[in-house]
Motif scaffolding. Structure first.
Motif, mmCIF file in Angstrom:
data_model
loop_
_atom_site.group_PDB
_atom_site.id
_atom_site.type_symbol
_atom_site.label_atom_id
_atom_site.label_comp_id
_atom_site.label_asym_id
_atom_site.label_seq_id
_atom_site.Cartn_x
_atom_site.Cartn_y
_atom_site.Cartn_z
ATOM 1 N N GLU A 1 58.257 -44.223 36.431
ATOM 2 C CA GLU A 1 57.160 -44.419 35.484
ATOM 3 C C GLU A 1 55.982 -43.517 35.860
ATOM 4 O O GLU A 1 55.007 -43.965 36.467
ATOM 5 C CB GLU A 1 56.711 -45.886 35.495
ATOM 6 N N ARG B 1 52.380 -44.722 34.839
ATOM 7 C CA ARG B 1 51.790 -45.810 35.620
ATOM 8 C C ARG B 1 51.254 -45.292 36.957
ATOM 9 O O ARG B 1 50.240 -45.794 37.467
ATOM 10 C CB ARG B 1 52.815 -46.928 35.822
ATOM 11 N N ASN C 1 51.451 -53.577 31.769
ATOM 12 C CA ASN C 1 52.831 -53.276 31.408
ATOM 13 C C ASN C 1 52.977 -53.296 29.889
ATOM 14 O O ASN C 1 52.372 -54.124 29.229
ATOM 15 C CB ASN C 1 53.794 -54.316 32.020
#
Length: 234
Positions: free
Chosen positions: A219, A222, A234
């Motif tokens: 990710e 993130r 999220n």
């Protein structure tokens, strides 16, 4: 290789704007070397007898401090010059270059660098541009080390590496050369324990996947949120 072809260097940024006949002249004075993983291309304070172009593999640049601590300064990717000590007015290498994977390099005698820079102005200009970029990277890293938290520095390092060398896989973007948690610790000025703890935590959260000398960023966004100091959802 007994005879090298200019196609090995044509199109690389360091040789932009150089005529084919000039490329022939330059590569005719090079030799090809294979460097096994974990072996040095050159070592810190060694006389700068050669400068190099990385054709294949990845190289880790390490600076050893006066007290013996090793700091990973940067990674070199295929197509980049290294060992260009003469371009910064040095006769010795300011750091060591270690093969992070099996490598192939082109090597030129060090005394040819000023000759090339004079005879092929584009090469000299492109080399100085490389030096300037690396100096700016060093300044950026000093700022990161002094202003960012450890988790931000580690996330920042992983994002840089996937941008530089990342290869898309089914799991995410994999850093495309062997890299250990100790390597990441040396890059970010922290400890192996801290890096291991962070990667384990991020793996539980689905941000990364890691194994022996292998890191995949699952990710990237993130991690970017973490680098920028924001709280992501999220």
């Amino acid at each position: 290789m007994s005879r090298l072809d200019r196609s090995l260097i044509a199109g690389l940024s360091a040789f932009e704007g150089i005529a084919p006949t000039e490329l022939d002249s330059m590569i005719g004075q090079a030799r090809s070397l294979r460097i096994p993983k974990d072996q040095p291309v050159f070592e810190q304070e060694q006389e700068a007898q050669s400068f190099f172009l990385l054709l294949d593999g990845h190289v880790r640049v390490i600076k050893t401090t006066p007290d013996g601590q090793e700091v990973t300064v940067r990674y070199i990717s295929p197509g980049e010059l290294l060992g260009i000590a003469h371009a910064i007015g040095r006769t010795t290498y300011p750091a060591s270059a270690i093969a992070a994977a099996d490598c192939v390099v082109l090597a030129w005698p060090g005394h040819l660098w000023p000759r090339f820079a004079e005879a092929f102005p584009n090469f000299g200009a492109n080399t100085y541009k490389t030096v300037g970029t690396r100096l700016q990277d060093a300044h950026t890293r000093v700022i990161e080390m002094s202003t960012e938290q450890v988790d931000q520095r580690v996330a920042h390092a992983l994002l840089k590496l996937v941008k530089q060398t990342g290869r898309k896989t089914d799991e995410g973007i994999m850093i495309d050369f062997p890299i250990s948690r100790q390597d990441i610790a040396e890059m970010t000025g922290t400890t192996l324990h801290t890096v291991s703890r962070l990667l384990s935590s991020w793996e539980e959260k689905g941000l990364v996947k890691s194994g022996r000398e292998k890191v995949t960023v699952v990710e990237p966004h993130r991690l970017l949120v973490l680098v920028e100091g924001r709280t992501g959802k999220n």
